[in-house]
Enzyme design. Structure first.
Site, PDB file in Angstrom:
ATOM      1  CG  ASN A 107      -6.908  -1.032   0.377  1.00 20.27           C
ATOM      2  OD1 ASN A 107      -6.061  -0.717  -0.447  1.00 20.27           O
ATOM      3  ND2 ASN A 107      -6.601  -1.493   1.574  1.00 20.27           N
ATOM      4  CB  CYS A 162      -0.933   0.012   1.206  1.00 24.09           C
ATOM      5  SG  CYS A 162      -1.944  -1.474   1.339  1.00 24.09           S
ATOM      6  CG  HIS A 192      -3.237   3.163   1.712  1.00 25.81           C
ATOM      7  ND1 HIS A 192      -3.631   2.768   0.450  1.00 25.81           N
ATOM      8  CD2 HIS A 192      -3.508   2.116   2.544  1.00 25.81           C
ATOM      9  CE1 HIS A 192      -4.104   1.531   0.510  1.00 25.81           C
ATOM     10  NE2 HIS A 192      -4.037   1.113   1.766  1.00 25.81           N
TER      11      HIS A 192
END
Length: 315
Positions: A271, A113, A241
């Site tokens: 995500n 990530c 993020h």
């Protein structure tokens, strides 16, 4: 040493949209359960004929067009991804081939990530050291390839997509457009976010990640601003993020970026791992939510319990 800047950005998402209601027909969940816990309402899902390098190449082509550059002008390609199924050719080489590049250096960066902000720092360092003059930096992931669709704690989170940036050397005397990176990791907590096994599957210890992000990251994000010589209130934008809205909003508040637009692309994209920061940043630029020259904090965190952030100037 000559600094670097982001000349342009671009992003791409697959056409298919998976809603919370769709997921409720697949696993024991509901729109209320998902939105109350992570804030996600939709996510984009790539088909079996849409590999990661195709997503990456679409985003890269948009960034190149926005920068007014051709693929032949790129001398280094960096692709941040953790969902490459094959080891070789690497994803950067596949993207270069799709775009018809004549012979750039090609490297993949797997910091999950936080991959894009690590890759952006690497591009900046390469330009400053004279190893490259123009770099294509891409964050791309197909998280749905590594998802257990029977696990409601993880399948509700993920989406697919890509974002890209063209990084160039600054002109002599021009102020650097990419600030110093602040990066690190917590190796002993690497087990908290995993993509492992055969076939590989995404798994995480959600509460451990949440506690770490809530308690540790505000201090680290402020340090990234300090390295750029800015106070958080000087920021025009914050792109964290896009993991969970319940992490993003408190972290932005604790950072103290009171005048900044905070990216909340997680609501519609879920995500997307290494794609999440360039995807959200490109959308802010496209929408005019931030203007050319504005200082924006990009800050990635998550997999490996790694983090990396820097202040950049908008293209």
């Amino acid at each position: 040493m000559i600094g670097s800047r982001i000349a342009a950005v671009g992003h791409y998402q697959p056409a298919r949209v998976l809603t919370n209601e769709d997921l409720a027909g697949m696993v024991d969940t509901s729109d209320e359960w998902i939105t109350s816990r992570v804030g996600i309402r939709t996510r984009h899902v790539a088909g079996p004929d849409e590999p990661v390098d195709e997503l990456a190449a679409h985003a890269a082509a948009k960034a190149l067009a926005a920068a007014g550059r051709t693929a032949a002008e790129i001398d280094l390609v960096l692709v941040a991804t953790s969902t490459a199924i094959d080891r070789s050719p690497n994803m950067a080489a596949r993207v270069a081939a799709r775009l018809g590049m004549p012979g750039p250096a090609v490297m993949d960066i797997n910091v999950v990530c936080a991959g894009f902000t690590h890759a952006l720092a690497t591009a900046d360092h390469a330009v400053r050291a004279g190893g490259a003059s123009r770099v294509l930096v891409v964050g791309a992931d197909k998280m749905t390839d590594v998802t257990d669709w029977t696990d409601r704690t993880t399948c509700v989170l993920v989406g697919d997509g890509a974002g890209a940036a063209v990084v160039e050397a600054c002109a002599p005397g021009e102020e650097a457009g990419i600030g110093p990176v602040l990066w690190g990791s917590v190796p002993e907590m690497g087990h908290a976010v995993r993509i492992e096994g055969t076939p590989p599957r995404f798994a995480q210890e959600g509460q451990s990640v949440y506690r770490w992000a809530a308690t540790q990251l505000p201090v680290v994000a402020r340090q990234a601003c300090e390295k750029a010589g800015l106070a958080p209130e000087d920021l025009a934008g914050v792109v964290l993020h896009q993991a969970n809205l319940r992490i993003i909003e408190p972290l932005a508040r604790r950072l103290g970026a009171v005048n900044a637009v905070v990216a909340r692309d997680v609501i519609e994209s879920g995500n997307t791992s290494a794609a999440s920061i360039p995807l959200a940043f490109s959308k802010l630029v496209e929408q005019g939510a931030v203007s050319c020259g504005d200082p924006v904090l990009l800050f990635g965190f998550g997999g490996n319990l790694s983090y990396a952030g820097q202040v950049v100037r908008c293209p």
